[in-house]
Design a protein around this motif. Structure first.
Motif, short mmCIF file in Angstrom:
data_model
loop_
_atom_site.label_atom_id
_atom_site.label_comp_id
_atom_site.label_asym_id
_atom_site.label_seq_id
_atom_site.Cartn_x
_atom_site.Cartn_y
_atom_site.Cartn_z
N LEU A 142 -5.61 0.71 8.41
CA LEU A 142 -5.22 0.43 7.02
C LEU A 142 -6.22 -0.47 6.29
N GLU A 143 -7.32 -0.77 6.95
CA GLU A 143 -8.41 -1.57 6.35
C GLU A 143 -7.89 -2.92 5.85
N GLY A 201 0.81 -1.20 0.00
CA GLY A 201 0.00 0.00 0.00
C GLY A 201 0.85 1.26 0.00
N GLN A 202 0.25 2.36 -0.40
CA GLN A 202 0.99 3.62 -0.47
C GLN A 202 1.12 4.27 0.90
N ARG A 203 0.14 4.11 1.78
CA ARG A 203 0.19 4.76 3.08
C ARG A 203 1.13 3.99 4.02
N GLU A 204 2.04 4.73 4.64
CA GLU A 204 2.98 4.15 5.59
C GLU A 204 2.64 4.59 7.00
N LEU A 205 2.78 3.67 7.95
CA LEU A 205 2.72 4.01 9.37
C LEU A 205 4.13 3.86 9.93
N HIS A 206 4.58 4.85 10.68
CA HIS A 206 5.96 4.89 11.17
C HIS A 206 5.98 4.66 12.69
N PHE A 207 6.69 3.62 13.10
CA PHE A 207 6.75 3.22 14.51
C PHE A 207 8.14 3.52 15.05
N LEU A 208 8.19 4.39 16.06
CA LEU A 208 9.47 4.78 16.64
C LEU A 208 10.14 3.57 17.28
N VAL A 209 11.42 3.38 16.94
CA VAL A 209 12.16 2.22 17.44
C VAL A 209 13.63 2.61 17.55
N ARG A 247 10.12 1.80 12.27
CA ARG A 247 9.62 0.67 11.50
C ARG A 247 8.56 1.18 10.53
N ILE A 248 8.51 0.61 9.35
CA ILE A 248 7.49 0.97 8.37
C ILE A 248 6.49 -0.17 8.26
N ILE A 249 5.21 0.16 8.42
CA ILE A 249 4.15 -0.81 8.21
C ILE A 249 3.19 -0.26 7.17
N THR A 250 2.86 -1.11 6.19
CA THR A 250 1.87 -0.76 5.18
C THR A 250 0.88 -1.92 5.06
N ALA A 251 -0.15 -1.68 4.27
CA ALA A 251 -1.01 -2.79 3.86
C ALA A 251 -0.30 -3.58 2.77
N LEU A 252 -0.64 -4.85 2.66
CA LEU A 252 -0.17 -5.69 1.57
C LEU A 252 -1.38 -6.40 0.99
N THR A 256 8.35 4.13 -3.19
CA THR A 256 7.37 3.78 -4.20
C THR A 256 6.74 2.42 -3.89
N PRO A 257 5.42 2.34 -3.79
CA PRO A 257 4.78 1.04 -3.60
C PRO A 257 5.05 0.13 -4.79
N GLY A 258 4.97 -1.16 -4.58
CA GLY A 258 5.23 -2.08 -5.67
C GLY A 258 4.81 -3.50 -5.29
N THR A 259 5.04 -4.40 -6.23
CA THR A 259 4.73 -5.81 -6.01
C THR A 259 5.96 -6.51 -5.45
N VAL A 260 5.79 -7.23 -4.36
CA VAL A 260 6.92 -7.86 -3.67
C VAL A 260 6.56 -9.30 -3.29
N THR A 261 7.59 -10.08 -3.09
CA THR A 261 7.46 -11.39 -2.47
C THR A 261 8.17 -11.33 -1.13
N VAL A 262 7.47 -11.72 -0.08
CA VAL A 262 7.97 -11.56 1.28
C VAL A 262 8.10 -12.93 1.95
N ILE A 263 9.24 -13.15 2.57
CA ILE A 263 9.40 -14.26 3.50
C ILE A 263 9.55 -13.65 4.88
N GLY A 264 8.69 -14.05 5.79
CA GLY A 264 8.71 -13.47 7.13
C GLY A 264 7.95 -14.32 8.11
N ASN A 265 7.48 -13.69 9.16
CA ASN A 265 6.79 -14.43 10.23
C ASN A 265 5.55 -13.67 10.67
N LEU A 266 4.51 -14.42 10.98
CA LEU A 266 3.33 -13.82 11.59
C LEU A 266 3.68 -13.39 13.01
N HIS A 267 3.12 -12.26 13.40
CA HIS A 267 3.46 -11.74 14.74
C HIS A 267 2.31 -10.89 15.25
N TRP A 268 2.02 -11.07 16.53
CA TRP A 268 1.06 -10.24 17.24
C TRP A 268 1.78 -9.67 18.46
#
Length: 224
Positions: free
Chosen positions: A161-162, A71-79, A89-94, A119-131
């Motif tokens: 981010l819906e 997604g184009q909208r970024e949320l910025h988390f102080l770290v 940290r940058i969090i967007t919708a995917l 710039t938003p774009g199409t990506v392939t992500v390897i990562g982990n689910l996290h709560w």
């Protein structure tokens, strides 16, 4: 001899209790290290597709592979990190290829890159689910107007981010953005203070027994 019995018993019983607490913490340390090893093994396992209805308890740290458009909208988390210093940290919708929308934690940018355009774009992500559970009574309130966020509250961010209340923390992204450093999930943030507790109990036991020995010496110096 009778005058030695009471302080000796108090010293031995108290010292025994403190030593037993130290031994218990050593046992807890071994137990916790086994759990952390299992978590690390799970984190680095072969990735799977994102489950249809992931669960925060059973799917925590689940390794996944997902493709989609960011997604184009970024949320910025102080770290702040030991190696990289302060930043965000940058969090967007995917939006996944199958149309599902989830949250994506891209990783770290330095403080001076906050206003940079990515710039938003199409990506392939390897990562982990996290709560993550990052909010306590000392955590500042988020400030959406200035885009300063302080805790990754997955349900809250999903509403902003819906998306579904599902967060993937990137370990590797293709194509990679050279301006963003992934901050993958690991077990380093899980508290493991049992060694410190064990040292404390053993130290108290040593002091207790030392004070007992001193008291017995003082008794021995008194006139019968």
């Amino acid at each position: 001899m009778k005058r030695y019995i009471a302080p000796l018993l108090i010293g031995l019983i108290g010292g025994g209790i403190l030593i037993s607490l130290g031994v218990w913490q050593v046992q807890r340390l071994a137990w916790k290290e086994a759990i952390l090893s299992e978590i690390d093994r799970q984190i680095l396992a072969a990735p799977v597709p994102v489950p249809v209805n992931p669960d925060a308890d059973t799917d925590q740290y689940l390794p996944v592979e997902v493709s989609g458009a960011t997604g184009q909208r970024e949320l910025h988390f102080l770290v702040s990190t030991r190696k990289l210093g302060p930043g965000f940290r940058i969090i967007t919708a995917l939006e996944m290829d199958n149309g599902r929308r989830i949250l994506l934690d891209h990783g770290f940018i330095p403080t001076d890159a906050k206003q940079a355009k990515r710039t938003p774009g199409t990506v392939t992500v390897i990562g982990n689910l996290h709560w993550p559970e990052e909010r306590d009574r000392f955590t500042p309130e988020n400030d959406p107007e200035t885009n300063y966020w302080y805790a990754r509250d997955v349900p809250l961010l999903a509403g902003v981010l819906e998306t579904e209340p599902v967060l993937v923390v990137a370990r590797k992204m293709t194509p990679a953005d050279p301006t963003v450093t992934p901050l993958p999930v690991d077990s380093s943030g899980i508290p493991n203070d049992h060694l410190g507790y064990a040292v404390t109990w053993f130290g108290l036991a040593l002091c207790w027994l030392g004070m007992t020995a001193l008291q017995l010496w003082r008794i021995s110096r008194r006139n019968p």
